[in-house]
Scaffold this active site. Structure first.
Site: not given
Length: 641
Positions: A97, A168, A294, A316-317, A340, A347, A409
């Site tokens: 990119q 940008r 998401r 991404g995440r 995620c 991150c 447990e």
């Protein structure tokens, strides 16, 4: 039937092996802009896991001091070639990119080299606000030349795709909110997108055989500044196709000062919040479109493509949490994907704090070259005490290494503090972490003993060869006068539903637990005050979550009392001392303690006397911490056994 996201797709004359894309993220892995071994490990691991298309984010065609990859000199080509070769070995396409910062790089570099740091900061701040309006046409043409030179270097390195960053500087020029120019680069839509179109045509000419991907950063009525307005996005996209764009990556524009706009934490934006907008672009153009935002599980990803809203799904995440989406789906094991939770802790927050990209749920992310699960040299019988995240992760990894693992447990449910962490507003997605850890432990063949504890003597007698102590922590209760009163409750028990409060509530402790408990109670009709000894409330909260938290505090009228030390609890008030030493009385019906945590004790004497090693992890290791510490210590300890 093959999952639709595994189907190949033709893009600009090239075949992408599937529809899984890793979008451009700032990683912080580069050393002085140079591709590092950490980069190589990270991107290669994504390719190995089945990602079809990887975009390396924010590659600068100039020598800026921005902490991102650089490709401004031919000497940098071999490193990019090594990376391209590495991901190509798995059939993955690599894109870079290209972006130019929204400031005069040369001028700021000069001030930096002269060590005029105050002037540099002043100039940088000025440029970030005004560079778009002030940059000359001559400089804009020079920037296009530098970007084209960068694209040629990428081509020489064997990179497959050039992604043009639509945010940008590029996005600022396109923006109705940030571009106030009166020349041919400002005013009308045609003028505002002129630079972007000139850049696209120039890159098409410079590298005619490469795929051009355009990150279409869109400003919606609700969010974003630096990009194209949603109302103009379709027209702009159609023009870009005429100019030579082969595909679009449709995403939320940024430049608001709040990263929650573009990388939203759990509960702030709906799932798939940008899919419909990607669909609008796809309907208007005849080139592939990728959607992002998401998309958290395999069914959702498949639905995006099946609905016709996009051709490629960018995650991404989710790919930080689990890089093996492709291989797991191909094996018919999409249910094994570690999902995620959009916490942004490892991150986004890390990048904001000038650290490198990682994931609180995946100890290997960012450490691909040094962390991996290997078969144990000697198989052992191992006991894990405690079924919170640390114990679950340790049990999972130890079992995958071939050990015979039993987890004890004391309660009848697994997950530990995750079961209360998911209760406050916007936090219900934490449940995914619990569900996936339990699923992974069961998959790995761990023996579960619920509602049971074991003493060191019993563990020794049962023949365990190593013990992992993950007994966790308990809520702290300092000896403050009045702490045993009937109106004093515990935040953990309130969130667990074991204690109820009403009316006017004073929450003692302004850390994450206290702040989230305060918001939880305020949303349920309580009049809440947060009292904190330190000078800042919510100091540990994510910068992407904090704005929403404080906004809700304002909505619910939550009072904040930083720099207040508690002296006494009364039936109708909390007595404090402020930073000036004056006594302050805060009326309340109930007092809820959120004053930190203390490690639970485990007497390991009998094991140690018998020479059986005991390893303490997570909150049991002396200091209560967070889920990142729990997962990391659980993983690392299990890898040592």
């Amino acid at each position: 039937m093959e999952n639709v996201i595994l189907q190949p797709i033709e893009v600009g004359g090239q075949t992408f092996k599937n529809r899984i894309m890793f979008p451009p993220l700032t990683t912080g892995y580069e050393k002085n802009g140079m591709i590092s071994e950490q980069d190589m490990g990270f991107y290669t691991r994504l390719a190995k896991g089945g990602v079809g298309y990887i975009v390396m984010g924010d590659v600068a065609p100039i020598n800026s001091f921005s902490p991102t990859p650089k490709l401004f000199d031919d000497s940098q080509i071999p490193a990019f070639k090594a990376l391209a070769d590495s991901v190509h070995a798995y059939g993955t396409k690599l894109g870079i990119q290209i972006f130019h910062p929204e400031y005069d790089v040369d001028a700021i570099n000069s001030l930096f080299m002269q060590k005029k740091f105050d002037e540099m900061r002043q100039r940088l701040h000025h440029d970030m606000m005004f560079f778009t309006d002030e940059v000359s046409e001559e400089m804009l043409m020079a920037i296009i030349d530098k970007m084209c030179a960068c694209a040629v270097r990428a081509q020489k390195a064997g990179v497959d795709v050039i992604q043009i960053h639509g945010d940008r500087l590029n996005g600022c020029l396109c923006s109705t909110r940030m571009n106030h120019r009166t020349d041919k680069f400002g005013g009308s839509l045609e003028n505002r997108v002129r630079f972007a179109r000139m850049l696209t045509r120039a890159i098409r000419k410079a590298v005619p055989d490469m795929v051009i991907d355009y990150k279409l950063s869109i400003v919606t009525p609700q969010r974003g500044k630096g990009g194209i307005d949603e109302a103009d996005a379709v027209q702009f996209a159609q023009w870009l196709v005429e100019d030579g764009v082969d595909m679009f990556h449709v995403a939320q524009a940024n430049h608001t000062g709040n990263m929650a706009d573009t990388i939203p934490p759990m509960g702030v934006q709906p799932y798939g919040f940008f899919v419909k907008i990607a669909g609008d672009i796809k309907k208007a153009v005849n080139v592939p479109v990728s959607a992002v935002g998401r998309i958290v599980d395999a069914d959702m990803a498949a639905r995006v493509i099946e609905s016709g809203m996009a051709d490629i799904v960018a995650m991404g995440r989710p790919l930080l949490a689990d890089p093996d989406w492709g291989t797991k789906i191909a094996a018919g094991k999409a249910c094994d994907i570690r999902r995620c939770i959009s916490c942004n802790k490892g991150c986004t927050d890390a990048i904001q704090n000038r650290q490198f990209l990682s994931c609180v749920l995946n100890a290997e992310n960012g450490y691909e070259n040094t962390r991996s699960i290997q078969p144990a040299a000697q198989k052992k019988k191992i006991a894990v005490l405690g079924g919170g995240p640390a114990g679950l992760e340790a049990a999972r990894v130890a079992a995958l290494r071939g050990h015979d693992v039993t987890l004890f447990e004391k309660t009848t449910s697994l997950g530990g503090q995750l079961n209360i962490a998911c209760v406050p507003p916007r936090k219900e997605e934490m449940r995914r972490a619990t569900q996936d850890l339990i699923h992974a432990v069961c998959n790995a063949g761990v023996h579960l003993c619920m509602g049971q504890t074991r003493t060191a003597e019993q563990l020794k007698d049962a023949g365990f060869e190593a013990v992992i102590n993950a007994v966790g922590a308990h809520s702290a209760a300092p000896r403050i006068p009045g702490i045993d009163s009937v109106n004093v409750a515990d935040a953990w028990k309130v969130l667990a539903g074991e204690q109820q409060v009403y009316g006017t509530v004073a929450v003692i402790g302004g850390g994450m637990v206290g702040c989230e408990t305060a918001e939880y109670l305020a949303a349920r009709g309580c009049k809440v005050s947060v009292i904190e000894m330190m000078d800042k409330i919510a100091a540990g909260e994510s910068t992407t979550i904090l704005p929403t938290l404080l906004e809700n505090y304002k909505t619910y009228g939550v009072e904040q009392y930083p720099s207040h030390k508690v002296k006494e609890f009364r039936m109708d008030a909390v007595v404090c001392e402020n930073k000036d030493g004056a006594e302050v009385t805060i009326p309340c019906d109930y007092i809820v303690l959120a004053m930190g945590a203390r490690s639970n004790a485990f007497d390991a004497a009998a094991l140690e006397a018998a020479g059986i090693p005991v390893y303490s992890i997570g909150d049991a290791a002396g200091k209560a911490a967070d889920i990142s510490n729990a997962i990391r210590t659980g993983y690392d300890t299990a890898c040592q056994l």
